[in-house]
Design an enzyme around this catalytic site. Structure first.
Site, PDB file in Angstrom:
ATOM      1  N   ASP A 148      69.111  37.862  99.686  1.00  0.00           N
ATOM      2  CA  ASP A 148      67.851  37.500  99.028  1.00  0.00           C
ATOM      3  C   ASP A 148      67.386  36.211  99.689  1.00  0.00           C
ATOM      4  O   ASP A 148      68.182  35.274  99.825  1.00  0.00           O
ATOM      5  CB  ASP A 148      68.091  37.299  97.504  1.00  0.00           C
ATOM      6  CG  ASP A 148      66.779  37.197  96.723  1.00  0.00           C
ATOM      7  OD1 ASP A 148      65.893  36.433  97.148  1.00  0.00           O
ATOM      8  OD2 ASP A 148      66.652  37.852  95.669  1.00  0.00           O
TER       9      ASP A 148
ATOM     10  N   SER B  58      63.193  50.712  94.068  1.00  0.00           N
ATOM     11  CA  SER B  58      62.164  49.646  94.066  1.00  0.00           C
ATOM     12  C   SER B  58      60.774  50.167  94.445  1.00  0.00           C
ATOM     13  O   SER B  58      59.951  50.393  93.566  1.00  0.00           O
ATOM     14  CB  SER B  58      62.589  48.508  94.967  1.00  0.00           C
ATOM     15  OG  SER B  58      63.504  47.705  94.280  1.00  0.00           O
ATOM     16  N   ARG B  59      60.530  50.340  95.726  1.00  0.00           N
ATOM     17  CA  ARG B  59      59.250  50.903  96.175  1.00  0.00           C
ATOM     18  C   ARG B  59      59.528  51.750  97.409  1.00  0.00           C
ATOM     19  O   ARG B  59      60.320  51.354  98.273  1.00  0.00           O
ATOM     20  CB  ARG B  59      58.241  49.797  96.520  1.00  0.00           C
ATOM     21  CG  ARG B  59      57.587  49.145  95.307  1.00  0.00           C
ATOM     22  CD  ARG B  59      56.677  50.092  94.531  1.00  0.00           C
ATOM     23  NE  ARG B  59      56.069  49.462  93.375  1.00  0.00           N
ATOM     24  CZ  ARG B  59      56.563  49.469  92.136  1.00  0.00           C
ATOM     25  NH1 ARG B  59      57.704  50.081  91.879  1.00  0.00           N
ATOM     26  NH2 ARG B  59      55.921  48.866  91.137  1.00  0.00           N
TER      27      ARG B  59
ATOM     28  N   GLU C 159      54.663  58.942  97.291  1.00  0.00           N
ATOM     29  CA  GLU C 159      54.893  59.524  95.961  1.00  0.00           C
ATOM     30  C   GLU C 159      53.614  59.785  95.173  1.00  0.00           C
ATOM     31  O   GLU C 159      53.602  60.624  94.271  1.00  0.00           O
ATOM     32  CB  GLU C 159      55.840  58.639  95.139  1.00  0.00           C
ATOM     33  CG  GLU C 159      55.242  57.312  94.689  1.00  0.00           C
ATOM     34  CD  GLU C 159      56.216  56.500  93.846  1.00  0.00           C
ATOM     35  OE1 GLU C 159      57.373  56.296  94.274  1.00  0.00           O
ATOM     36  OE2 GLU C 159      55.803  56.056  92.754  1.00  0.00           O
TER      37      GLU C 159
HETATM   38  N1  LIG Z   1      61.856  52.430  89.593  1.00  0.00           N
HETATM   39  C1  LIG Z   1      61.184  51.821  88.640  1.00  0.00           C
HETATM   40  O1  LIG Z   1      60.830  52.439  87.623  1.00  0.00           O
HETATM   41  C2  LIG Z   1      60.854  50.356  88.759  1.00  0.00           C
HETATM   42  C3  LIG Z   1      60.550  49.630  87.599  1.00  0.00           C
HETATM   43  C4  LIG Z   1      60.306  48.261  87.714  1.00  0.00           C
HETATM   44  C5  LIG Z   1      60.333  47.636  88.948  1.00  0.00           C
HETATM   45  N2  LIG Z   1      60.614  48.377  90.058  1.00  0.00           N
HETATM   46  C6  LIG Z   1      60.667  47.725  91.384  1.00  0.00           C
HETATM   47  O2  LIG Z   1      61.778  46.853  91.401  1.00  0.00           O
HETATM   48  C7  LIG Z   1      61.414  45.681  92.157  1.00  0.00           C
HETATM   49  C8  LIG Z   1      62.298  44.527  91.735  1.00  0.00           C
HETATM   50  O3  LIG Z   1      61.996  44.203  90.386  1.00  0.00           O
HETATM   51  P1  LIG Z   1      62.510  42.852  89.698  1.00  0.00           P
HETATM   52  O4  LIG Z   1      61.990  42.852  88.309  1.00  0.00           O
HETATM   53  O5  LIG Z   1      63.971  42.691  89.933  1.00  0.00           O
HETATM   54  O6  LIG Z   1      61.716  41.774  90.583  1.00  0.00           O
HETATM   55  P2  LIG Z   1      61.981  40.211  90.639  1.00  0.00           P
HETATM   56  O7  LIG Z   1      60.703  39.603  91.086  1.00  0.00           O
HETATM   57  O8  LIG Z   1      62.633  39.714  89.405  1.00  0.00           O
HETATM   58  O9  LIG Z   1      63.068  40.077  91.830  1.00  0.00           O
HETATM   59  C9  LIG Z   1      62.808  40.395  93.152  1.00  0.00           C
HETATM   60  C10 LIG Z   1      63.817  39.650  94.020  1.00  0.00           C
HETATM   61  O10 LIG Z   1      63.655  40.098  95.366  1.00  0.00           O
HETATM   62  C11 LIG Z   1      63.738  38.960  96.218  1.00  0.00           C
HETATM   63  N3  LIG Z   1      63.082  39.247  97.485  1.00  0.00           N
HETATM   64  C12 LIG Z   1      61.779  39.041  97.840  1.00  0.00           C
HETATM   65  N4  LIG Z   1      61.581  39.472  99.104  1.00  0.00           N
HETATM   66  C13 LIG Z   1      62.774  39.947  99.537  1.00  0.00           C
HETATM   67  C14 LIG Z   1      63.213  40.522 100.759  1.00  0.00           C
HETATM   68  N5  LIG Z   1      62.371  40.706 101.789  1.00  0.00           N
HETATM   69  N6  LIG Z   1      64.522  40.888 100.872  1.00  0.00           N
HETATM   70  C15 LIG Z   1      65.379  40.716  99.834  1.00  0.00           C
HETATM   71  N7  LIG Z   1      65.026  40.179  98.656  1.00  0.00           N
HETATM   72  C16 LIG Z   1      63.739  39.802  98.513  1.00  0.00           C
HETATM   73  C17 LIG Z   1      63.098  37.828  95.432  1.00  0.00           C
HETATM   74  O11 LIG Z   1      63.509  36.555  95.921  1.00  0.00           O
HETATM   75  C18 LIG Z   1      63.621  38.127  94.016  1.00  0.00           C
HETATM   76  O12 LIG Z   1      64.855  37.480  93.783  1.00  0.00           O
HETATM   77  C19 LIG Z   1      59.923  45.493  91.823  1.00  0.00           C
HETATM   78  O13 LIG Z   1      59.262  44.789  92.850  1.00  0.00           O
HETATM   79  C20 LIG Z   1      59.420  46.904  91.721  1.00  0.00           C
HETATM   80  O14 LIG Z   1      58.936  47.288  92.990  1.00  0.00           O
HETATM   81  C21 LIG Z   1      60.876  49.708  89.996  1.00  0.00           C
END
Ligand SMILES: NC(=O)c1ccc[n+]([C@@H]2O[C@H](COP(=O)([O-])OP(=O)(O)OC[C@H]3O[C@@H](n4cnc5c(N)ncnc54)[C@H](O)[C@@H]3O)[C@@H](O)[C@H]2O)c1
Length: 328
Positions: free
Chosen positions: A172, A231-232, A261
């Protein structure tokens, strides 16, 4: 306020109506895009989900129609052009965190399913086939798991994996000091990919993370490793991942998200011919598990999403501070 809710499924309607704090809601099944943005005339706000498009053209049309606010009922905001929104003066509020455990637990379910093949065992036994052939898994106890991103969801998965006795490492750009103090080892992306048996993606989709899993980074993976993406979709170059699966370099793939998607997920296409050859190829692998963006989908998360969405709407309507506003 009068709010147009796009990409509204029955369950969205159920939870949004239940927790509505007195706004007028109109539900549209379609995802918002330039072709249907005319539907937003005379609305104060639109409520959007992950596959609604709010690019510059759509945002300009929304503003022309009198829409002043976008309520994202999700955490990610890669589908909104924040720069254009700021220029046009339209506010964007989101639900930054809602039950991160929901997504972390789904990621764990994918790891367990791919490893212990319970989905195959379920079907086999129903067919009177009690053979164990090709159902062998591996112990998660002491297995090395790499978390890419240790925000809310990464942290929740870290706790679950610790309970399983996994050895966890992370990448991270902004390491979490509390996790580090608890013993989580941070290293470079290359180092964690080289070292792990399981890699789980929990970072947002940004210009930096777009296709972070590609032909080059897949070469760092241990042969036969497992990749999980909740995630995405665009964190992964799908064509490169397919090649890696075909060569046996990647041993398992669990996807809850997929780059293309929006044309597929949340719809029943069982009577249609799937035109997307990449997902059709992915579905054909015995070691690939795909779910259609259901990581968030628990009762608790749906309640929190609805409650936070309406508290965002109320803050805007009453001129109160908006801590969940996102700006470029
Ligand atoms: N599947 C689902 O239903 C669902 C639901 C909610 C969120 N999500 C996805 O999950 C992701 C993460 O959610 P979260 O709540 O943990 O977000 P968050 O903002 O709490 O945490 C994201 C983390 O990723 C880190 N980060 C940023 N850029 C990075 C990189 N290039 N490489 C590695 N780490 C990096 C940040 O420093 C942070 O610690 C969201 O962005 C969203 O896309 C998916």
């Amino acid at each position: 306020m009068k709010i147009a809710v796009f990409s509204a499924c029955v369950y969205d309607q159920e939870f949004l109506e239940k927790y509505n704090t007195n706004h007028q809601l109109v539900f549209f099944e379609q995802a918002l895009n330039f072709d249907n943005v005319a539907l937003t005339k005379a609305f104060d706000a639109v409520c959007l989900f992950v596959n609604d498009r709010a690019d510059e053209k759509v945002l300009s049309a929304l503003v022309e129609n009198g829409v002043k606010l976008i309520l994202l009922r999700c955490a990610g905001f890669n589908n909104v052009d924040l720069e254009a929104a700021a220029k046009l003066g339209i506010k964007i509020l989101r639900v930054p965190a809602y039950s991160p455990e929901a997504v972390a637990e789904h990621a764990m379910a994918m790891i367990l399913t791919l490893n212990r093949k319970t989905h195959k065992a379920y079907n086999r036994v129903r067919d009177g086939n009690f053979s164990l052939a090709s159902l062998m898994g591996f112990n998660l106890n002491h297995a090395k798991v790499a978390l890419i991103g240790t925000g809310n969801i990464g942290k929740a998965l870290y706790k679950i994996l610790k309970g399983f006795g996994c050895s966890i490492l992370a990448y991270d750009p902004y390491p979490d000091d509390t996790l580090r103090a608890e013993g989580l080892v941070y290293a470079s992306l290359k180092e964690v990919l080289c070292d792990a048996e399981i890699v789980s993606l929990h970072c947002p989709l940004t210009d930096q993370s777009f296709h972070v899993i590609n032909e080059q980074t897949l070469k760092y993976f241990k042969k036969g490793a497992m990749l999980i993406n909740t995630s995405r979709g665009a964190l992964i170059n799908t064509a490169d991942v397919i090649n890696s699966l075909k060569s046996g370099q990647l041993g398992y793939l669990g996807l809850d998200v997929y780059e293309q998607e929006s044309a597929l997920f949340f719809h029943d296409l069982s009577e249609k011919v799937i035109q997307d050859d990449l997902i059709a190829r992915l579905i054909s692998f015995p070691n690939v598990l795909i779910t259609s963006h259901q990581g968030f989908f628990t009762r608790e998360a749906m309640q929190q999403i609805a409650e936070i969405t309406f508290s965002n709407a109320d803050a805007f309507a009453n001129g109160k501070p908006m801590p969940n506003e996102i700006k470029p």
